[in-house]
Scaffold this active site. Sequence first.
Site, PDB file in Angstrom:
ATOM      1  N   ARG A  42      -5.340  -4.239   4.440  1.00  0.00           N
ATOM      2  CA  ARG A  42      -5.687  -2.854   4.089  1.00  0.00           C
ATOM      3  C   ARG A  42      -6.020  -2.827   2.602  1.00  0.00           C
ATOM      4  O   ARG A  42      -5.133  -2.734   1.759  1.00  0.00           O
ATOM      5  CB  ARG A  42      -4.542  -1.892   4.424  1.00  0.00           C
ATOM      6  CG  ARG A  42      -4.276  -1.790   5.916  1.00  0.00           C
ATOM      7  CD  ARG A  42      -3.236  -0.735   6.256  1.00  0.00           C
ATOM      8  NE  ARG A  42      -2.972  -0.732   7.689  1.00  0.00           N
ATOM      9  CZ  ARG A  42      -2.001  -1.397   8.291  1.00  0.00           C
ATOM     10  NH1 ARG A  42      -1.188  -2.147   7.568  1.00  0.00           N
ATOM     11  NH2 ARG A  42      -1.839  -1.337   9.592  1.00  0.00           N
ATOM     12  N   ASP A  96       0.854  -1.185   0.000  1.00  0.00           N
ATOM     13  CA  ASP A  96       0.000   0.000   0.000  1.00  0.00           C
ATOM     14  C   ASP A  96       0.891   1.237   0.000  1.00  0.00           C
ATOM     15  O   ASP A  96       2.105   1.143  -0.122  1.00  0.00           O
ATOM     16  CB  ASP A  96      -0.948  -0.010   1.208  1.00  0.00           C
ATOM     17  CG  ASP A  96      -0.210  -0.035   2.543  1.00  0.00           C
ATOM     18  OD1 ASP A  96       1.026   0.061   2.556  1.00  0.00           O
ATOM     19  OD2 ASP A  96      -0.884  -0.161   3.594  1.00  0.00           O
ATOM     20  N   TYR A 125      -3.637  -9.448   2.585  1.00  0.00           N
ATOM     21  CA  TYR A 125      -3.348  -8.121   3.148  1.00  0.00           C
ATOM     22  C   TYR A 125      -4.629  -7.427   3.603  1.00  0.00           C
ATOM     23  O   TYR A 125      -5.628  -7.417   2.887  1.00  0.00           O
ATOM     24  CB  TYR A 125      -2.610  -7.265   2.123  1.00  0.00           C
ATOM     25  CG  TYR A 125      -2.056  -5.998   2.712  1.00  0.00           C
ATOM     26  CD1 TYR A 125      -1.211  -6.044   3.816  1.00  0.00           C
ATOM     27  CD2 TYR A 125      -2.380  -4.759   2.179  1.00  0.00           C
ATOM     28  CE1 TYR A 125      -0.694  -4.886   4.368  1.00  0.00           C
ATOM     29  CE2 TYR A 125      -1.866  -3.601   2.720  1.00  0.00           C
ATOM     30  CZ  TYR A 125      -1.031  -3.672   3.826  1.00  0.00           C
ATOM     31  OH  TYR A 125      -0.527  -2.518   4.385  1.00  0.00           O
ATOM     32  N   GLU A 160       1.771   3.348   2.350  1.00  0.00           N
ATOM     33  CA  GLU A 160       2.733   3.416   3.450  1.00  0.00           C
ATOM     34  C   GLU A 160       3.892   2.453   3.205  1.00  0.00           C
ATOM     35  O   GLU A 160       5.058   2.794   3.419  1.00  0.00           O
ATOM     36  CB  GLU A 160       2.052   3.094   4.784  1.00  0.00           C
ATOM     37  CG  GLU A 160       1.038   4.117   5.238  1.00  0.00           C
ATOM     38  CD  GLU A 160       1.615   5.506   5.422  1.00  0.00           C
ATOM     39  OE1 GLU A 160       2.715   5.633   5.995  1.00  0.00           O
ATOM     40  OE2 GLU A 160       0.969   6.478   4.980  1.00  0.00           O
TER      41      GLU A 160
END
Length: 588
Positions: A295, A83, A293, A85
């Site tokens: 997110r 993602d 994952y 981040e």
Amino acid sequence: MKDLIIVESPTKARTIIKYIGDNYKAIASMGHIKDLPEDSLGIDIEKGFAPKYVVISGKRKTIQEIKELSQKTKDLFLATDPDREGEAIAWHISSELKKKPYRLILHEITKEAIKDALSHPTEIDKNKVDAQQARRLLDRLVGYKISPILGQKVQKGLSAGRVQSVALRLIVERENEIEAHIPEEYWTITAKLKKDDEEFEAVLEKYLGKKLKIKTKNEADEIISKIDDSFIVERIESKEKKKQPPPPFITSKLQQEANQRLSFPAKKTMFIAQGLYEGIDVGKEGPIGLITYMRTDSVRVSDSAISEIRSYIKEVFGDKYLPPTKRVYKNKNIAQDAHEAIRPTFPLHLPSDIKKYLSNEQYKLYDLITRRFIASQMQDARILTTKVELKNKDYTFVASGKVILFDGFIKVYPVDEKEKILPTLKVSENVFLVELIPKQHFTQPPPRYTEGSLVKALEENGIGRPSTYATIISTLMDRKYIEKKEEKLYPTGLGRLVWELLLENFPKLFEVKFTAEMEDDLDKIEEGKEDWKDVLTLFYEPFSRMIDDAKKHMRNVKKEKEKETDIVCEKCGGKMIIKEGRYGKFLA
């Protein structure tokens, strides 16, 4: 010479090494290694918003270790989270290395996924990095410029945030609605009826064919006095409806359902999900990444996972629970399709099989994710609803029934579909009154937000992103702007004051629509359709004017609360003043 894989956490490192063996070494960065400085703005506005990143306290040793290992390896892979981040972490790490690294994208930590990623390494996605950087700089500008004004005018230690303050707005405005609500009295009349030996209930709905509103007890009593003991079945309407299963989880829906079904706060849900993704030690098999994952905005699922779960449904539940073709769920936009939905990485690794290796909370969340995924590929539930209209003079009563003809996906993922059985009735037949039950009610204000319903409101309004929701809520609580009582979110007096001042001085900045448009701009940066510097420039010019105005015109709550006393100051001889600070009142 071993290849080096860099990830964020030691758990993730251990899980990866378990699958790919002796030719690789993995090291954890322990999250971000660089960020904007804590003691200054860290943005050179005059030079195109150039950020001034610094090494995070305690991370120099980690960086040095990564540098030394990278010089002793053949190939270098960055396998941080897939993602914004994670991309930013990879970018910051690469800036410290002399050797150009490869980027590994891991949507799940399984042997097949890791080997596939190693076979198809990519490069750092600069658009994704720019989107993360733009968000970080926007958040820093808002927080760093507005928070000191609140500290000066209200009390030290207060903060404002580009997204958190809009979430605060929703909570405060909901509380205002609740307080402004004036309850209105109304009454219902329920008839308890009997057909042979079976009793059922019907509610009064119409008078002379028009919807009836009963406002007072006197009106209810008058109606009751006119009703006799014989009711005639006038109309029967039965419909079979199909209820489709929900799609597999995205981040926001996982947070909502975990809050509603398990009473987990959003922050706890994400913490547990992170552990399930990075790897859980399940005995002889060692650490296994149990879910994809966590997110994600995507409901897409890989064909192999669908095939495996459809085989499981057929084997365990039988053909009648399996649709003839796979279910395909669509995302809201193309950008979301890079990720998969949140699902078990091993659909046949059933929660009950590995329960002894999980904590109670891990088990509950993994079970919820697994059930939702299984249900998403199951057959529709079939429900028969029946509506019976019964006449008594000029009054129409309605009885409702519900029968689950086929449970379908509900067998695995229960939803609120309670059966209500009616006796067998025919048009024109009589049923008899057992008793009439009048009941007083009052209109209710809208409910206060729970964490789950606030996440839903943020998602529906396009405020923030699912990955930020847990942090938004916990920050508001940490700042004492909101508090939780019996799972409901209440604004504190301080929270209401802060929002009032923000609304007076920054009406445009904290509009729901404006905040949602900023999120769209960040998405466009990630898609390569917007330049991050252009987005910041368009934002900053009007924002800087707002800041200047707020410094001059924001109410000085500190001074409003000051009270002069008769106590004489020993140093200056003037009268001392009662002031309020972060920890209460004091003399100055």
